[in-house]
Design an enzyme around this catalytic site. Structure first.
Site, PDB file in Angstrom:
ATOM      1  CG  ASP A  32       2.612  -5.601   2.295  1.00  0.00           C
ATOM      2  OD1 ASP A  32       2.071  -4.545   2.685  1.00  0.00           O
ATOM      3  OD2 ASP A  32       2.566  -5.996   1.124  1.00  0.00           O
ATOM      4  CB  ILE A  33      -1.778  -8.976   2.404  1.00  0.00           C
ATOM      5  CG1 ILE A  33      -2.216  -9.165   3.863  1.00  0.00           C
ATOM      6  CG2 ILE A  33      -2.518  -9.941   1.475  1.00  0.00           C
ATOM      7  CD1 ILE A  33      -3.679  -8.848   4.131  1.00  0.00           C
ATOM      8  CG  ASN A  40      -8.856  -4.183  -2.470  1.00  0.00           C
ATOM      9  OD1 ASN A  40      -9.689  -4.817  -1.838  1.00  0.00           O
ATOM     10  ND2 ASN A  40      -8.009  -3.350  -1.903  1.00  0.00           N
ATOM     11  CG  ASP A  49     -13.024  -3.703   3.517  1.00  0.00           C
ATOM     12  OD1 ASP A  49     -11.852  -3.288   3.349  1.00  0.00           O
ATOM     13  OD2 ASP A  49     -14.030  -2.973   3.387  1.00  0.00           O
ATOM     14  CD  GLU A  75      -1.440  -3.474   0.886  1.00  0.00           C
ATOM     15  OE1 GLU A  75      -0.593  -3.396  -0.006  1.00  0.00           O
ATOM     16  OE2 GLU A  75      -2.308  -2.595   1.064  1.00  0.00           O
TER      17      GLU A  75
END
Length: 159
Positions: A32-33, A40, A49, A75
């Site tokens: 997971d980022i 965002n 993106d 993500e």
């Protein structure tokens, strides 16, 4: 450019079934980022993106040809690693984590550099286990532990 969750489900089902019947183990990484919402919110969804696309490239270039990197949703990503012991999967996860954290992401046409970190949960099939859902759950729990204990780390699930 990665496979999706639906494709992964079929592949993981077959691999865990084989492992449960005496085959080699399957390891699973759930990645997971960290703080992706902040990217965002600060830079916009287009930059988000770009980060997702670059992250997918980095994943695909850091695994073996037999491994299956997948965009799981949002993500969150998964790497299915056939014939892989937990110790090896953890080492690969740490290599990926270091590669992501150690090299900023170029975004906005190369005008900006973003530091990105990831958290990773790792699990391996248990002897006699047939359920892909159980494997995913253990890897996901390890991911949540990585996030809860500070992010930018790898946690391997205990059996």
């Amino acid at each position: 450019g990665l496979h999706n969750r639906r494709y992964m489900t079929g592949q993981l089902e077959a691999l865990t079934e084989r492992a449960a019947h005496g085959g080699k183990p399957v390891s699973l990484l759930v990645l997971d980022i960290d703080h992706f919402k902040k990217i965002n919110d600060s830079f916009g969804h287009d930059v988000g993106d770009e980060v997702l696309k670059e992250f997918a490239v980095r994943l695909a270039s850091n695994v073996r040809g037999m491994d299956l990197p997948v965009r799981y949703g949002g993500e969150e990503f998964v790497i299915v690693m056939p014939d892989t012991q937990l110790i090896d999967a953890r080492r690969i996860a740490e290599r990926i984590r270091l590669h992501v954290a150690g090299s900023p992401f170029r975004v906005m046409g190369g005008r900006e550099l973003l530091s990105v970190t990831i958290s990773i949960g790792v699990a391996v099939t248990l002897p006699g286990e047939e359920s892909p859902q159980a494997l995913l759950k253990r890897a996901d729990e390890a991911l949540y532990e990585a996030k809860a204990t500070g992010r930018n780390r790898v946690i391997a699930a205990a059996a």
